[in-house]
Design a protein around this motif. Structure first.
Motif, mmCIF file in Angstrom:
data_model
loop_
_atom_site.group_PDB
_atom_site.id
_atom_site.type_symbol
_atom_site.label_atom_id
_atom_site.label_comp_id
_atom_site.label_asym_id
_atom_site.label_seq_id
_atom_site.Cartn_x
_atom_site.Cartn_y
_atom_site.Cartn_z
ATOM 1 N N GLN A 58 -3.277 -4.233 -5.440
ATOM 2 C CA GLN A 58 -4.491 -3.689 -5.117
ATOM 3 C C GLN A 58 -5.376 -4.901 -4.584
ATOM 4 O O GLN A 58 -5.864 -4.883 -3.432
ATOM 5 C CB GLN A 58 -5.166 -2.829 -5.899
ATOM 6 N N ASP A 59 -5.299 -5.905 -5.268
ATOM 7 C CA ASP A 59 -6.405 -7.056 -4.720
ATOM 8 C C ASP A 59 -5.653 -7.785 -3.712
ATOM 9 O O ASP A 59 -6.458 -8.044 -2.936
ATOM 10 C CB ASP A 59 -6.337 -8.128 -6.105
ATOM 11 N N TYR A 60 -4.275 -7.818 -3.872
ATOM 12 C CA TYR A 60 -3.533 -8.241 -2.310
ATOM 13 C C TYR A 60 -3.844 -7.416 -1.087
ATOM 14 O O TYR A 60 -4.191 -8.068 -0.311
ATOM 15 C CB TYR A 60 -1.993 -8.304 -2.688
ATOM 16 N N GLU A 114 0.856 -1.153 -0.156
ATOM 17 C CA GLU A 114 -0.042 -0.104 -0.152
ATOM 18 C C GLU A 114 0.881 1.372 -0.168
ATOM 19 O O GLU A 114 0.577 2.275 -0.824
ATOM 20 C CB GLU A 114 -0.830 -0.070 1.197
ATOM 21 N N THR A 159 -6.285 -5.742 -0.679
ATOM 22 C CA THR A 159 -7.968 -5.679 -0.402
ATOM 23 C C THR A 159 -8.062 -7.114 0.561
ATOM 24 O O THR A 159 -8.714 -7.141 1.482
ATOM 25 C CB THR A 159 -8.762 -5.623 -1.362
ATOM 26 N N ALA A 160 -7.227 -7.993 0.253
ATOM 27 C CA ALA A 160 -7.608 -9.456 0.696
ATOM 28 C C ALA A 160 -6.839 -9.580 1.979
ATOM 29 O O ALA A 160 -7.157 -10.361 2.729
ATOM 30 C CB ALA A 160 -7.106 -10.491 -0.373
ATOM 31 N N ASN A 161 -5.889 -8.741 2.207
ATOM 32 C CA ASN A 161 -4.871 -8.913 3.317
ATOM 33 C C ASN A 161 -4.730 -7.759 4.342
ATOM 34 O O ASN A 161 -4.112 -7.980 5.350
ATOM 35 C CB ASN A 161 -3.735 -9.475 2.760
ATOM 36 N N ASN A 171 2.009 -3.458 -12.200
ATOM 37 C CA ASN A 171 1.106 -4.662 -11.788
ATOM 38 C C ASN A 171 0.209 -4.035 -10.587
ATOM 39 O O ASN A 171 -0.071 -4.742 -9.578
ATOM 40 C CB ASN A 171 1.985 -5.975 -11.173
ATOM 41 N N LYS A 172 -0.118 -2.909 -10.759
ATOM 42 C CA LYS A 172 -0.955 -2.304 -9.879
ATOM 43 C C LYS A 172 -2.206 -2.952 -9.313
ATOM 44 O O LYS A 172 -2.448 -2.996 -8.194
ATOM 45 C CB LYS A 172 -1.427 -0.743 -10.197
ATOM 46 N N LYS A 173 -2.890 -3.365 -10.180
ATOM 47 C CA LYS A 173 -4.175 -4.186 -9.973
ATOM 48 C C LYS A 173 -3.933 -5.260 -9.162
ATOM 49 O O LYS A 173 -4.751 -5.587 -8.053
ATOM 50 C CB LYS A 173 -4.779 -4.630 -10.975
ATOM 51 N N GLN A 174 -3.050 -6.216 -9.232
ATOM 52 C CA GLN A 174 -2.426 -7.247 -8.647
ATOM 53 C C GLN A 174 -2.038 -6.928 -6.998
ATOM 54 O O GLN A 174 -2.512 -7.486 -6.145
ATOM 55 C CB GLN A 174 -1.270 -7.807 -9.329
#
Length: 332
Positions: free
Chosen positions: A323-325, A307, A327-329, A318-321
């Protein structure tokens, strides 16, 4: 440092890419695509003497090898062409003192022209005075004959006439074996040529003549990382950090060497110190810390590092990747 001119402090006006491992891997494999990076260099001198400043712009590959270098005057433009696929970083130096570095990413299989402008300001800081003293200590007073050869050697490197540069720097060291700066330059040329054995010999000679020669210790550490001699790299980089405690690069590469040597707990402190010294230029350290925390199962800490990284590098490929990480953690 001449007169009242303070050392320049780099203001980064561009977006960085990374060369570190992300949670999903490194991306596309290398191809034969060639790229260009260029930019305007603006110097705001303020009350400093209004005269041209000579800057060294150096392009390194991700393993610390010098790919190309250019000497330019302030308010000029640098340009590196014919760059193969990969991740690189550019170092800006003034009077042998490194100002900072930034990452350029050419992982794409499509040819790209990338503009990265640099703005510099002159300002007086106690740290700048200390850096100037260190730089002065690393200068070598040579005679007129070898001084001429040294200048020719630098010009040969700038023009990529590496065999000629080797001949000139070898002549200097044979004439004056105590010239530690010439030994360092000789090692750097060998490093460029990927003649790692001779590069190590030259760097070792430079350090033997000047044991606290921080830039030579740092370069030796980078060389050993490139050779995957991580124990040797750690040995050199520990000395580099001692000689150059305010060098973000020395701390970063020592952390990297510990990581590669599977000593992550020892890497953390040096990577964090690199971030403390240069939170923007060393943003990649957050990716290394994130990968380390992820592997250790501390996913909330990894998410926090990712973050913070995206705050500095909002256009990361690889911003989306990430961001997903996050959000999940991310810890609530």
């Amino acid at each position: 440092m001449q007169g009242k001119l303070a050392i320049l402090v780099l203001l980064l006006l561009f977006t960085f890419s990374n060369y570190a491992q992300s949670p999903g891997g490194r991306g596309a494999a290398a191809s034969s695509t060639r790229h260009i990076v260029y930019g305007d260099v603006k110097v705001q001198q303020g009350d400093a003497a209004d005269k041209p400043i000579s800057l060294e712009i150096i392009l390194f590959n991700e393993y610390g090898n010098v790919y190309a270098r250019q000497r330019i005057q302030s308010n000029g433009r640098y340009r590196f062409i014919d760059i193969p696929d990969g991740r690189y970083y550019i170092v800006v130096e003034y009077e042998n003192a490194e100002l900072d570095r930034f990452i350029v990413d050419f992982s794409s299989q499509f040819k790209s022209d990338m503009q990265r402008d640099i703005e510099l300001q002159a300002r007086s800081l106690s740290e700048a005075t200390k850096a100037a003293v260190v730089a002065a200590a690393d200068r070598y007073n040579r005679g007129s004959k070898t001084a001429s050869m040294f200048t020719k050697g630098e010009d040969a490197v700038k023009n990529k006439k590496y065999d000629e540069a080797v001949t000139l720097f070898r002549q200097i060291t044979e004439t004056d074996p105590a010239d530690f700066a010439a030994w360092y330059e000789l090692g750097t040329v060998y490093f460029i040529q990927k003649n790692y054995a001779e590069a190590e010999k030259a760097y070792t000679q430079a350090i033997a003549k000047h044991p606290d020669y921080g830039i030579a210790l740092l370069s030796l550490g980078r060389l050993r990382i490139a050779q995957k001699n991580y124990d040797g790299a750690i040995e050199a980089l520990l000395q580099a950090v001692k000689a150059l405690p305010d060098s973000a690069q020395a701390n970063f590469f020592l952390g990297e060497a510990y990581l590669q040597n599977r000593k992550g707990s020892l890497a953390v402190g040096y990577l964090n110190q690199a971030l403390k010294l240069d939170p923007v230029g060393m943003a990649d350290a957050r990716l290394r810390l994130g990968a380390l925390y992820n592997a250790a199962g501390m996913k909330d800490k990894a998410a926090a590092e990712y973050e913070e990284y995206l705050k500095v590098v909002p256009n990361y490929e690889n911003k989306k990747q990430l961001q997903d990480y996050i959000t999940a953690n991310k810890k609530p």
